[in-house]
Scaffold this motif. Structure first.
Motif, PDB file in Angstrom:
ATOM      1  N   GLU A 114      -3.353   1.277 -44.541  1.00  0.00           N
ATOM      2  CA  GLU A 114      -3.175   1.880 -43.215  1.00  0.00           C
ATOM      3  C   GLU A 114      -3.887   3.232 -43.111  1.00  0.00           C
ATOM      4  N   SER A 115      -3.849   4.030 -44.173  1.00  0.00           N
ATOM      5  CA  SER A 115      -4.479   5.353 -44.136  1.00  0.00           C
ATOM      6  C   SER A 115      -5.994   5.248 -43.942  1.00  0.00           C
TER       7      SER A 115
ATOM      8  N   ILE B 297     -10.603   4.982 -37.596  1.00  0.00           N
ATOM      9  CA  ILE B 297     -10.401   4.998 -36.140  1.00  0.00           C
ATOM     10  C   ILE B 297     -10.399   6.427 -35.606  1.00  0.00           C
ATOM     11  N   ARG B 298      -9.811   7.365 -36.358  1.00  0.00           N
ATOM     12  CA  ARG B 298      -9.766   8.767 -35.907  1.00  0.00           C
ATOM     13  C   ARG B 298     -11.166   9.353 -35.706  1.00  0.00           C
ATOM     14  N   SER B 299     -12.140   8.840 -36.424  1.00  0.00           N
ATOM     15  CA  SER B 299     -13.499   9.363 -36.308  1.00  0.00           C
ATOM     16  C   SER B 299     -14.193   8.883 -35.027  1.00  0.00           C
ATOM     17  N   LEU B 300     -13.583   7.958 -34.299  1.00  0.00           N
ATOM     18  CA  LEU B 300     -14.183   7.418 -33.082  1.00  0.00           C
ATOM     19  C   LEU B 300     -13.894   8.310 -31.882  1.00  0.00           C
ATOM     20  N   ASP B 301     -14.735   8.193 -30.878  1.00  0.00           N
ATOM     21  CA  ASP B 301     -14.534   8.907 -29.618  1.00  0.00           C
ATOM     22  C   ASP B 301     -13.818   7.953 -28.655  1.00  0.00           C
ATOM     23  N   ILE B 302     -12.491   7.958 -28.725  1.00  0.00           N
ATOM     24  CA  ILE B 302     -11.669   7.086 -27.889  1.00  0.00           C
ATOM     25  C   ILE B 302     -11.039   7.940 -26.781  1.00  0.00           C
ATOM     26  N   ALA B 303     -11.077   7.441 -25.555  1.00  0.00           N
ATOM     27  CA  ALA B 303     -10.522   8.178 -24.414  1.00  0.00           C
ATOM     28  C   ALA B 303      -9.042   8.467 -24.631  1.00  0.00           C
ATOM     29  N   PRO B 304      -8.578   9.651 -24.205  1.00  0.00           N
ATOM     30  CA  PRO B 304      -7.157   9.997 -24.377  1.00  0.00           C
ATOM     31  C   PRO B 304      -6.208   9.077 -23.622  1.00  0.00           C
TER      32      PRO B 304
ATOM     33  N   SER C 136      -3.903   4.594 -25.943  1.00  0.00           N
ATOM     34  CA  SER C 136      -2.966   4.853 -27.034  1.00  0.00           C
ATOM     35  C   SER C 136      -3.267   3.878 -28.180  1.00  0.00           C
ATOM     36  N   ILE C 137      -3.361   4.425 -29.388  1.00  0.00           N
ATOM     37  CA  ILE C 137      -3.595   3.579 -30.563  1.00  0.00           C
ATOM     38  C   ILE C 137      -2.410   3.743 -31.501  1.00  0.00           C
ATOM     39  N   SER C 138      -1.842   2.622 -31.916  1.00  0.00           N
ATOM     40  CA  SER C 138      -0.721   2.676 -32.852  1.00  0.00           C
ATOM     41  C   SER C 138      -0.964   1.711 -34.003  1.00  0.00           C
ATOM     42  N   TYR C 139      -0.300   1.991 -35.125  1.00  0.00           N
ATOM     43  CA  TYR C 139      -0.446   1.202 -36.347  1.00  0.00           C
ATOM     44  C   TYR C 139       0.943   0.745 -36.780  1.00  0.00           C
TER      45      TYR C 139
ATOM     46  N   ILE D  73      -1.802  -5.085 -41.606  1.00  0.00           N
ATOM     47  CA  ILE D  73      -1.637  -3.913 -40.751  1.00  0.00           C
ATOM     48  C   ILE D  73      -2.009  -4.338 -39.338  1.00  0.00           C
ATOM     49  N   HIS D  74      -1.156  -4.017 -38.380  1.00  0.00           N
ATOM     50  CA  HIS D  74      -1.454  -4.298 -36.977  1.00  0.00           C
ATOM     51  C   HIS D  74      -1.940  -3.011 -36.330  1.00  0.00           C
TER      52      HIS D  74
END
Length: 176
Positions: free
Chosen positions: A56-57, A63-70, A73-76, A83-84
């Motif tokens: 998961e880490s 994913i954190r390194s991506l430019d995703i619009a605020p 919402s991304i959850s794990y 891992i979902h």
């Protein structure tokens, strides 16, 4: 049981521990309360990936390194052995789909075994083994047979699961 109304639209529901009473109160009172609160919200767009073989880490770092619009919402969620990763948005348009593609590329398509939350890992494994014509045999110790149980709970697994050994003692491990 009872439901407390708090400030805004927040509520707290308490239910008894007796299963028969809990189920009846939940179905007759709490669930309708939850559903009525959802009717007033806009629909949520949801995209999901199920990942196998990556921690998961590491997935989070990629994913954190991506430019995703605020607004997305991304959850794990760890759900052994996978891992979902869920992407949710209340906005319409291609933003969610574009972000979903970015996440798939960042995680690595070779680690993603499905984008359908209803497909369990053992079902996907079952299909891969049937198509490939390969088989599996196992040797277990500390798992006490859990892996064998996990692999054989999909109907038809006898087509590829040849069997296994559960050995605890070192002498038996050496002999087998």
């Amino acid at each position: 049981g009872f439901i407390l109304d708090l400030e805004g639209s927040k509520k707290i529901a308490t239910l008894p521990g007796v299963p028969k009473e809990l189920k009846a109160m939940f179905l007759e009172t709490v669930l309708p309360e939850i559903l009525s609160g959802l009717e007033s919200t806009s629909p949520v767009g949801l995209r999901a990936i199920k990942v196998f073989g990556l921690p998961e880490s590491l997935i989070g770092d990629r994913i954190r390194s991506l430019d995703i619009a605020p607004s997305i919402s991304i959850s794990y969620r760890a759900a052994f052995p996978e891992i979902h990763v869920l992407l949710k948005s209340r906005e319409a348009g291609n933003l969610l789909d574009d972000s979903f593609l970015k996440v798939q590329e960042a995680v690595g398509r070779d680690a993603i075994y499905t984008t359908d939350l209803s497909i369990p890992f053992e079902r996907a494994l079952h299909e891969l083994l049937l198509v490939s014509g390969k088989s599996v045999s196992i040797a277990e110790s500390c798992t006490g047979g859990m892996l064998g149980m996990y692999l054989t709970r999909t109907p038809g697994s006898s087509a590829w699961f040849k069997g296994g050994a559960i050995t605890y003692s070192n002498a038996l491990k050496t002999d087998l």
